[in-house]
Design a protein around this motif. Structure first.
Motif, short mmCIF file in Angstrom:
data_model
loop_
_atom_site.label_atom_id
_atom_site.label_comp_id
_atom_site.label_asym_id
_atom_site.label_seq_id
_atom_site.Cartn_x
_atom_site.Cartn_y
_atom_site.Cartn_z
N TYR A 36 38.14 48.20 -39.61
CA TYR A 36 38.44 47.50 -40.85
C TYR A 36 37.99 46.04 -40.75
N LEU A 37 37.61 45.49 -41.88
CA LEU A 37 37.23 44.08 -41.96
C LEU A 37 38.31 43.33 -42.72
N LYS A 38 38.91 42.33 -42.06
CA LYS A 38 39.90 41.48 -42.70
C LYS A 38 39.15 40.33 -43.37
N CYS A 39 39.10 40.34 -44.69
CA CYS A 39 38.15 39.51 -45.45
C CYS A 39 38.72 38.14 -45.78
N GLU A 40 38.81 37.29 -44.77
CA GLU A 40 39.24 35.91 -45.01
C GLU A 40 38.18 35.10 -45.75
N GLN B 84 48.96 45.78 -43.15
CA GLN B 84 47.88 46.53 -43.78
C GLN B 84 47.34 47.63 -42.88
N CYS B 85 47.45 47.45 -41.56
CA CYS B 85 46.96 48.45 -40.61
C CYS B 85 48.01 48.63 -39.50
N PRO B 86 49.10 49.33 -39.78
CA PRO B 86 50.21 49.43 -38.82
C PRO B 86 49.82 50.06 -37.49
N ASP B 87 48.77 50.89 -37.49
CA ASP B 87 48.39 51.56 -36.23
C ASP B 87 47.22 50.87 -35.53
N VAL B 88 46.97 49.63 -35.87
CA VAL B 88 45.86 48.89 -35.25
C VAL B 88 46.01 48.90 -33.73
N ARG B 89 44.87 49.04 -33.04
CA ARG B 89 44.85 49.02 -31.58
C ARG B 89 44.08 47.82 -31.02
N THR B 90 43.11 47.32 -31.80
CA THR B 90 42.29 46.19 -31.34
C THR B 90 42.07 45.23 -32.50
N ILE B 91 42.30 43.94 -32.26
CA ILE B 91 42.00 42.91 -33.25
C ILE B 91 40.96 41.97 -32.66
N GLN C 246 55.37 41.77 -31.65
CA GLN C 246 55.66 43.00 -32.39
C GLN C 246 54.89 44.20 -31.85
N ARG C 247 53.69 43.94 -31.38
CA ARG C 247 52.84 45.03 -30.89
C ARG C 247 52.17 44.63 -29.57
N PRO C 248 52.91 44.64 -28.47
CA PRO C 248 52.32 44.24 -27.19
C PRO C 248 51.20 45.16 -26.74
N ASP C 249 51.08 46.36 -27.35
CA ASP C 249 50.04 47.30 -26.97
C ASP C 249 48.70 46.97 -27.61
N VAL C 250 48.68 46.12 -28.62
CA VAL C 250 47.43 45.80 -29.32
C VAL C 250 46.57 44.89 -28.45
N ARG C 251 45.29 45.24 -28.35
CA ARG C 251 44.34 44.42 -27.60
C ARG C 251 43.79 43.34 -28.53
N ILE C 252 43.89 42.07 -28.13
CA ILE C 252 43.45 40.94 -28.95
C ILE C 252 42.27 40.28 -28.25
N ILE C 253 41.14 40.20 -28.97
CA ILE C 253 39.90 39.73 -28.37
C ILE C 253 39.32 38.60 -29.22
N GLY C 254 39.00 37.48 -28.58
CA GLY C 254 38.31 36.38 -29.25
C GLY C 254 36.81 36.48 -29.02
N VAL C 255 36.05 36.06 -30.02
CA VAL C 255 34.58 36.10 -29.93
C VAL C 255 34.03 34.69 -30.16
N PRO D 198 42.13 52.22 -34.02
CA PRO D 198 41.61 51.44 -35.13
C PRO D 198 41.38 49.97 -34.75
N VAL D 199 40.27 49.45 -35.23
CA VAL D 199 39.86 48.07 -34.96
C VAL D 199 39.95 47.26 -36.25
N VAL D 200 40.45 46.04 -36.15
CA VAL D 200 40.39 45.09 -37.26
C VAL D 200 39.55 43.90 -36.80
N ALA D 201 38.43 43.66 -37.48
CA ALA D 201 37.58 42.51 -37.20
C ALA D 201 37.81 41.48 -38.30
#
Length: 405
Positions: free
Chosen positions: A40-44, A167-174, A194-203, A297-300
């Motif tokens: 998914y694309l989070k459209c800021e 918006q994406c409760p089952d997100v695995r990677t942001i 809230q979701r310590p299992d979610v992988r958070i990656i900076g680019v 699921p990925v949110v970019a």
């Protein structure tokens, strides 16, 4: 130094209620095919003022005292922070002065003025504008609004993370575009508890990546130079507060090349139908560069969409080159009537578009009676370009491919 808490971000959201847009989360089928699961694309880029910056700027300005508001605010920015501060100040009735480098894109400059801020252009880059803004604050008493170095800014940016979780409760990677780290820090502060299992990656852009050496050193490190088209994430040094958040809450920082960013911007326009700026394309660039590395699921997060049309044209062309859509080659043909027409017709029959043609009879590479033809072609991609070269050689043409610029 204490980190911003989940409750801090929730409080920031209450402040911005009715002011911010809840930006859409759009499914990308094209990225899903590459990653092997939902992306998914989070459209800021569709946020007010065209980027996430209004989130933090509004929280920061809304918490100023009456005395501070009366003194006015001052900021320095290449564009998006300038617009965020200008719009927040307009909404709250605060006078704003913004220092921007002389290289700031004209649309960002015009938008900042359009939101009611006074603008002064100083210096060749953000560093010069920051110095001028800080000096102005000291001389006038105006409150300096840093682009990312303040808890209120981080808490405000974190409201984007709250929306992602909803918006994406089952997100695995942001995946988050990262310059000074304010947006990444805020999202991590909102998501991690809230979701310590979610992988958070900076680019980060490889030509302006201050976090990798800082994380390796264990403290913020300044870059001696930066070179990237993604001016929105070209920050030479993290702040202490964003460094603490990123080092403590973020799983990884990756870098992308200028070619990666160009391809991502072209991808966003062609496949997602979104006009975004190079910095805003960084998260997509990271996913495109190594799709298997991101668990769905990925949110970019697309951080912004404020791009100069002239830069957009140049970056699109760069992206087409990076995607193999342009092919430059030269070949020798008999110096007689019809040779060029035969060659061009041969190429056209195979679906390529001839953009430029040059010929020379003076090259030392030529045999007597030959002429060298240089062609620049628009193709359907790297595979199509290879097919054209193979077909030309099979037809007896001596083809030499050239780097495309």
């Amino acid at each position: 130094m204490s980190l911003i808490s989940y409750d801090d971000v929730v409080a920031a959201r209450e402040i911005t209620s009715g002011v911010l847009r809840e930006t859409p989360l759009e499914m990308s089928r094209a990225l899903e095919q590459r990653v092997g699961g939902p992306v998914y694309l989070k459209c800021e880029n569709l946020q007010r003022a065209g980027s996430f910056k209004i989130r933090g700027a509004f929280v920061r300005l809304s918490r100023l005292s009456e005395a501070e508001r009366n003194r006015g605010v001052v900021a320095a920015s290449a564009g998006n922070h300038a617009q965020g501060v200008a719009l927040a100040a307009q909404i709250l009735g605060i006078e704003a002065m913004v220092f921007m480098p002389v290289t700031a894109p004209l649309p960002k400059l015009a938008a900042t003025k359009g939101y009611g801020a006074q603008v002064r252009q100083v210096g060749a880059d953000l560093g010069g504008a920051l110095i001028a803004a800080q000096e102005y604050a000291e001389q006038t008493g105006a409150v300096f609004i840093h682009p990312f170095d303040h808890p209120d800014l981080i808490a405000g940016q974190g409201t984007c993370g709250l929306e992602i979780l909803e918006q994406c409760p089952d997100v695995r990677t942001i995946v988050v575009a990262t310059g000074g780290g304010g947006l990444l820090s805020g999202i991590a502060a909102a998501v991690r508890p809230q979701r310590p299992d979610v992988r958070i990656i900076g680019v980060q852009a490889a030509g302006a990546a201050a976090f990798p050496p800082s994380l390796q050193a264990g403290h913020p490190v300044s870059l001696e130079r930066m070179a990237t088209m993604a001016d929105g994430i070209a920050v030479p040094r993290p702040a202490e507060i964003t460094f603490e958040h990123v080092s403590g809450l973020v799983d990884d920082i990756i870098t992308v090349t200028e070619d990666d960013i160009s391809r991502a911007l072209l991808f966003a326009i062609e496949r997602a139908k979104l006009v975004i700026e190079p910095a805003g394309a960084a998260a997509i660039a990271g996913v495109l560069a190594d799709p298997p590395a991101f668990e769905p699921p990925v949110v970019a997060v697309i951080s912004g969409g404020n791009i100069d049309p002239l830069l957009l044209m140049r970056v699109m062309q760069h992206g087409m080159v990076a995607a193999g859509r342009y092919l430059s080659l030269r070949c020798a043909v008999p110096d007689q009537p019809g040779s060029l027409a035969t060659l061009v017709s041969f190429i056209a029959q195979r679906g390529a578009n001839v953009i430029d043609v040059e010929h020379s009879r003076l090259s030392s590479r030529l045999s007597l009676g030959d002429v060298e033809i240089e062609l620049r072609l628009e193709t359907k991609g790297a595979e199509h370009a290879a097919q054209i070269v193979e077909a030309l050689r099979a037809a007896g043409y001596g083809v030499v491919c050239e780097p495309t610029v």
